[in-house]
Write an enzyme that holds these catalytic residues in place. Sequence first.
Site, PDB file in Angstrom:
ATOM      1  N   LYS A  47      42.843 -14.864  12.179  1.00 31.93           N
ATOM      2  CA  LYS A  47      44.066 -14.046  12.185  1.00 31.93           C
ATOM      3  C   LYS A  47      45.210 -14.792  11.499  1.00 31.93           C
ATOM      4  O   LYS A  47      45.993 -14.210  10.750  1.00 31.93           O
ATOM      5  CB  LYS A  47      44.446 -13.688  13.631  1.00 31.93           C
ATOM      6  CG  LYS A  47      43.463 -12.720  14.279  1.00 31.93           C
ATOM      7  CD  LYS A  47      43.703 -12.563  15.777  1.00 31.93           C
ATOM      8  CE  LYS A  47      42.556 -11.761  16.398  1.00 31.93           C
ATOM      9  NZ  LYS A  47      42.664 -11.595  17.856  1.00 31.93           N
ATOM     10  N   GLN A  91      45.395 -13.252  23.131  1.00 28.07           N
ATOM     11  CA  GLN A  91      43.978 -13.338  22.808  1.00 28.07           C
ATOM     12  C   GLN A  91      43.129 -13.178  24.080  1.00 28.07           C
ATOM     13  O   GLN A  91      43.406 -13.821  25.090  1.00 28.07           O
ATOM     14  CB  GLN A  91      43.698 -14.697  22.132  1.00 28.07           C
ATOM     15  CG  GLN A  91      42.265 -14.911  21.702  1.00 28.07           C
ATOM     16  CD  GLN A  91      41.827 -13.948  20.597  1.00 28.07           C
ATOM     17  OE1 GLN A  91      42.584 -13.648  19.675  1.00 28.07           O
ATOM     18  NE2 GLN A  91      40.611 -13.444  20.711  1.00 28.07           N
ATOM     19  N   ASP A 114      48.127  -5.091  18.809  1.00 28.59           N
ATOM     20  CA  ASP A 114      46.720  -4.880  19.193  1.00 28.59           C
ATOM     21  C   ASP A 114      46.480  -3.432  19.623  1.00 28.59           C
ATOM     22  O   ASP A 114      45.332  -2.989  19.694  1.00 28.59           O
ATOM     23  CB  ASP A 114      46.351  -5.802  20.381  1.00 28.59           C
ATOM     24  CG  ASP A 114      45.607  -7.061  19.937  1.00 28.59           C
ATOM     25  OD1 ASP A 114      45.025  -7.055  18.835  1.00 28.59           O
ATOM     26  OD2 ASP A 114      45.600  -8.038  20.713  1.00 28.59           O
TER      27      ASP A 114
END
Length: 266
Positions: A47, A91, A114
């Site tokens: 990422k 995460q 997200d």
Amino acid sequence: MGMTIKEFVAQEKVALSQEVGSLKRAPHLVIIQANDNPASHAYVRGKIKDCDEVGALATLCLLPPDTSEEYLLEKVAEYNNDPEVDGLIVQLPLPDHISEAKVKLAVNPAKDVDGFHPLTKFIPCTPKGIVDYLTAEGFAFQGKNAVVLGRSEIVGKPMAKLLLSKNCNVTVLHSKTTEEDKAFYIAHADLIVVAIGRLGFLDNRFQYKKDAVIVDVGINRNEEGKLRGDAIPDLPVAIQTPVPGGVGLLTRLALVKNLILAAKTR
Ligand code: NAP
């Protein structure tokens, strides 16, 4: 469908760098990681690399796995309120003593790139990445029979919802679906998205439409430790996305797109 996913992603990143270059300031992503999971480290590195490649900023806030839930939520609040931060992700997986549901709800929906918060304006990255790719490749969604295998909150359910919004006839199959019913729906599917985490689950015991598209979300290790999907390679269909080099790259691309959108719409 002429392009590989790697080629598609490389081409999209060129366009995204130009878009970032035209913004007043670089979009800024913060990643909070509170685990010591090797797979998570690899995903986070990916990422950060993607952000670098398009000219966006990425900051990793790495916390030890024994971080308390309270402290993690404090960090989330800090970045939620930081005007220099456009996108904030936490995460997964989180350590067992931290509630994933609480953390997902704590992220500011305007920064939730997200797409996990119920009030988020962002489409979750894996479904978005898949639909953006299929769209670019000219897949005509309307009226197509789409089968989604798996009903998780981060892949199966948002995938089904997104395909429904594209006017597909969507069937969601899961662990309680009989093998006979799976075979029936798979045999009639124009699009199969498989996200169950079972090595080589889709194989030659099923029949497929020869012009079907299989999108393989699964990430599994085979007995040699190599990354493989939920489908065996080379099934008798028109298109099958590879693992590795498939949906993982599309998911990462969608995260960068969500980040740019967050920066542009704040
Ligand atoms: P998950 O939360 O473990 O959910 C798995 C889903 O598959 C559940 O809904 C389960 O059904 C269903 N399932 C399990 N065995 C099945 C079977 N034999 N037949 C039909 N359905 C079955 O998984 P996830 O987080 O969605 O991830 C799925 C896979 O995708 C994993 O391999 C993961 O590593 C990978 N993944 C990849 C990406 C990417 O970017 N490439 C992103 C996310 C996840 P029940 O609901 O009935 O239990």
